[in-house]
Design a protein around this motif. Sequence first.
Motif, PDB file in Angstrom:
ATOM      1  N   VAL A  89      19.681   4.085  -1.280  1.00 57.30           N
ATOM      2  CA  VAL A  89      18.457   3.838  -0.527  1.00 57.30           C
ATOM      3  C   VAL A  89      17.527   5.013  -0.769  1.00 57.30           C
ATOM      4  O   VAL A  89      17.955   6.163  -0.849  1.00 57.30           O
ATOM      5  CB  VAL A  89      18.751   3.663   0.982  1.00 57.30           C
ATOM      6  N   SER A  90      16.251   4.733  -0.913  1.00 55.76           N
ATOM      7  CA  SER A  90      15.264   5.783  -1.147  1.00 55.76           C
ATOM      8  C   SER A  90      14.407   5.998   0.092  1.00 55.76           C
ATOM      9  O   SER A  90      14.367   5.161   1.001  1.00 55.76           O
ATOM     10  CB  SER A  90      14.363   5.415  -2.337  1.00 55.76           C
ATOM     11  N   GLU A  91      13.725   7.127   0.113  1.00 57.81           N
ATOM     12  CA  GLU A  91      12.776   7.380   1.194  1.00 57.81           C
ATOM     13  C   GLU A  91      11.706   6.293   1.244  1.00 57.81           C
ATOM     14  O   GLU A  91      11.219   5.928   2.315  1.00 57.81           O
ATOM     15  CB  GLU A  91      12.114   8.742   1.008  1.00 57.81           C
ATOM     16  N   LEU A  92      11.356   5.761   0.090  1.00 55.33           N
ATOM     17  CA  LEU A  92      10.341   4.714   0.032  1.00 55.33           C
ATOM     18  C   LEU A  92      10.833   3.448   0.720  1.00 55.33           C
ATOM     19  O   LEU A  92      10.071   2.812   1.474  1.00 55.33           O
ATOM     20  CB  LEU A  92       9.967   4.432  -1.422  1.00 55.33           C
ATOM     21  N   ALA A 140       0.834  -1.206   0.000  1.00 52.50           N
ATOM     22  CA  ALA A 140       0.000   0.000   0.000  1.00 52.50           C
ATOM     23  C   ALA A 140       0.864   1.250   0.000  1.00 52.50           C
ATOM     24  O   ALA A 140       0.570   2.234  -0.696  1.00 52.50           O
ATOM     25  CB  ALA A 140      -0.926  -0.012   1.211  1.00 52.50           C
ATOM     26  N   ILE A 141       1.948   1.237   0.773  1.00 56.38           N
ATOM     27  CA  ILE A 141       2.854   2.381   0.799  1.00 56.38           C
ATOM     28  C   ILE A 141       3.500   2.586  -0.566  1.00 56.38           C
ATOM     29  O   ILE A 141       3.581   3.709  -1.074  1.00 56.38           O
ATOM     30  CB  ILE A 141       3.930   2.184   1.881  1.00 56.38           C
ATOM     31  N   VAL A 142       3.943   1.495  -1.187  1.00 50.85           N
ATOM     32  CA  VAL A 142       4.589   1.598  -2.494  1.00 50.85           C
ATOM     33  C   VAL A 142       3.625   2.174  -3.533  1.00 50.85           C
ATOM     34  O   VAL A 142       4.025   2.962  -4.396  1.00 50.85           O
ATOM     35  CB  VAL A 142       5.119   0.223  -2.943  1.00 50.85           C
ATOM     36  N   SER A 143       2.365   1.804  -3.448  1.00 49.27           N
ATOM     37  CA  SER A 143       1.392   2.275  -4.431  1.00 49.27           C
ATOM     38  C   SER A 143       0.973   3.726  -4.211  1.00 49.27           C
ATOM     39  O   SER A 143       0.496   4.378  -5.136  1.00 49.27           O
ATOM     40  CB  SER A 143       0.145   1.379  -4.403  1.00 49.27           C
ATOM     41  N   GLN A 144       1.174   4.243  -2.990  1.00 44.71           N
ATOM     42  CA  GLN A 144       0.684   5.580  -2.652  1.00 44.71           C
ATOM     43  C   GLN A 144       1.775   6.630  -2.521  1.00 44.71           C
ATOM     44  O   GLN A 144       1.498   7.829  -2.612  1.00 44.71           O
ATOM     45  CB  GLN A 144      -0.099   5.513  -1.330  1.00 44.71           C
ATOM     46  N   LYS A 145       3.000   6.209  -2.288  1.00 50.20           N
ATOM     47  CA  LYS A 145       4.074   7.135  -1.939  1.00 50.20           C
ATOM     48  C   LYS A 145       5.103   7.225  -3.051  1.00 50.20           C
ATOM     49  O   LYS A 145       5.434   6.217  -3.682  1.00 50.20           O
ATOM     50  CB  LYS A 145       4.746   6.675  -0.634  1.00 50.20           C
ATOM     51  N   ALA A 146       5.602   8.432  -3.299  1.00 50.78           N
ATOM     52  CA  ALA A 146       6.653   8.614  -4.295  1.00 50.78           C
ATOM     53  C   ALA A 146       7.969   8.036  -3.786  1.00 50.78           C
ATOM     54  O   ALA A 146       8.149   7.819  -2.584  1.00 50.78           O
ATOM     55  CB  ALA A 146       6.823  10.102  -4.598  1.00 50.78           C
ATOM     56  N   VAL A 147       8.889   7.809  -4.713  1.00 59.70           N
ATOM     57  CA  VAL A 147      10.197   7.273  -4.337  1.00 59.70           C
ATOM     58  C   VAL A 147      10.899   8.197  -3.352  1.00 59.70           C
ATOM     59  O   VAL A 147      11.540   7.756  -2.400  1.00 59.70           O
ATOM     60  CB  VAL A 147      11.072   7.065  -5.593  1.00 59.70           C
ATOM     61  N   GLY A 148      10.764   9.510  -3.544  1.00 57.37           N
ATOM     62  CA  GLY A 148      11.363  10.486  -2.634  1.00 57.37           C
ATOM     63  C   GLY A 148      12.862  10.624  -2.845  1.00 57.37           C
ATOM     64  O   GLY A 148      13.414  10.220  -3.877  1.00 57.37           O
ATOM     65  N   THR A 149      13.511  11.175  -1.858  1.00 55.34           N
ATOM     66  CA  THR A 149      14.943  11.413  -1.939  1.00 55.34           C
ATOM     67  C   THR A 149      15.708  10.090  -2.002  1.00 55.34           C
ATOM     68  O   THR A 149      15.389   9.151  -1.287  1.00 55.34           O
ATOM     69  CB  THR A 149      15.422  12.220  -0.721  1.00 55.34           C
ATOM     70  N   VAL A 150      16.696  10.051  -2.857  1.00 53.68           N
ATOM     71  CA  VAL A 150      17.553   8.874  -2.989  1.00 53.68           C
ATOM     72  C   VAL A 150      18.936   9.238  -2.466  1.00 53.68           C
ATOM     73  O   VAL A 150      19.524  10.238  -2.883  1.00 53.68           O
ATOM     74  CB  VAL A 150      17.645   8.398  -4.448  1.00 53.68           C
ATOM     75  N   THR A 151      19.449   8.426  -1.536  1.00 56.81           N
ATOM     76  CA  THR A 151      20.715   8.710  -0.879  1.00 56.81           C
ATOM     77  C   THR A 151      21.711   7.593  -1.164  1.00 56.81           C
ATOM     78  O   THR A 151      21.350   6.414  -1.105  1.00 56.81           O
ATOM     79  CB  THR A 151      20.521   8.836   0.643  1.00 56.81           C
TER      80      THR A 151
END
Length: 265
Positions: A39-42, A20-31
């Motif tokens: 690693v991504s925020e996701l 559910a999180i993967v389907s709703q949340k953007a990848v976000g910052t990638v570090t």
Amino acid sequence: MTDLRALLDIANQAVDHAAAIVSQKAVGTVTAKGDRDMVSELDLAVEERVRTFLHTETPEIGFLGEEQGGQRLGNLTWSLDPIDGTANLVSGIPLCGISLGLFRNDTAVLGVIDLPFLQDRYEAAEGQGAYRFGQRIQPSRTTRLHEAIVAVGDYAVGERAAEHNRQRLKITQLLAERALRVRMLGSAAIDLAWVASGRLDASIALSNHPWDTAAGIAIAREAGAHTMDTAGRPHEMTSTATITAAPGLRDEVLRLLQDSANTSA
């Protein structure tokens, strides 16, 4: 709690939360977390949600996550890769998955793999078979490497990568000569689930991070595939490599590994 059927239900619920999180949340910052590793925020959001859920539901079971580690409390340990195939995810390639396994001591006994962008899920528990959406799965009946599609794990990065890749490159060369096709999909979870279900005939990875392999090894073993190290010994949490093969390919795959070790020395 040692009822694997009940624990499999809990694992599916945990992976439902993750998907559910993967389907709703953007990848976000990638570090960056190392040489050509990220690693991504996701990743972090999924791991935190699953860790919290499992701690509530099974506080007596240890937890090991790829991004934030964890601890072993007894003979049972959950092992999670929140997004197996982060490089694919960040690039918009849909070959990535949520991989949640359970170890009893050093043996994987349960696994759930969800491929959110392919809308696919695989699961298994020791002694209960392996399934894709409730349908029993089994490995291919291929008996000749010349007719097999074989996946190989990513090449090594970081310190001593050239040394570590010497045998990997030789394996790729030998597969190019002996196998029908070679694939590098970028996700151990997909490699293992697809060997279990017969989409791939074998997979070879000269690495073994427990979060990458716990779920897939449990699923592949329950489906009937051979799960082993490079010497053909049963795969464990402490193995240094992760090899899976349809039953009819075990000997040829092991022979190829031996040939690659001899010629890369």
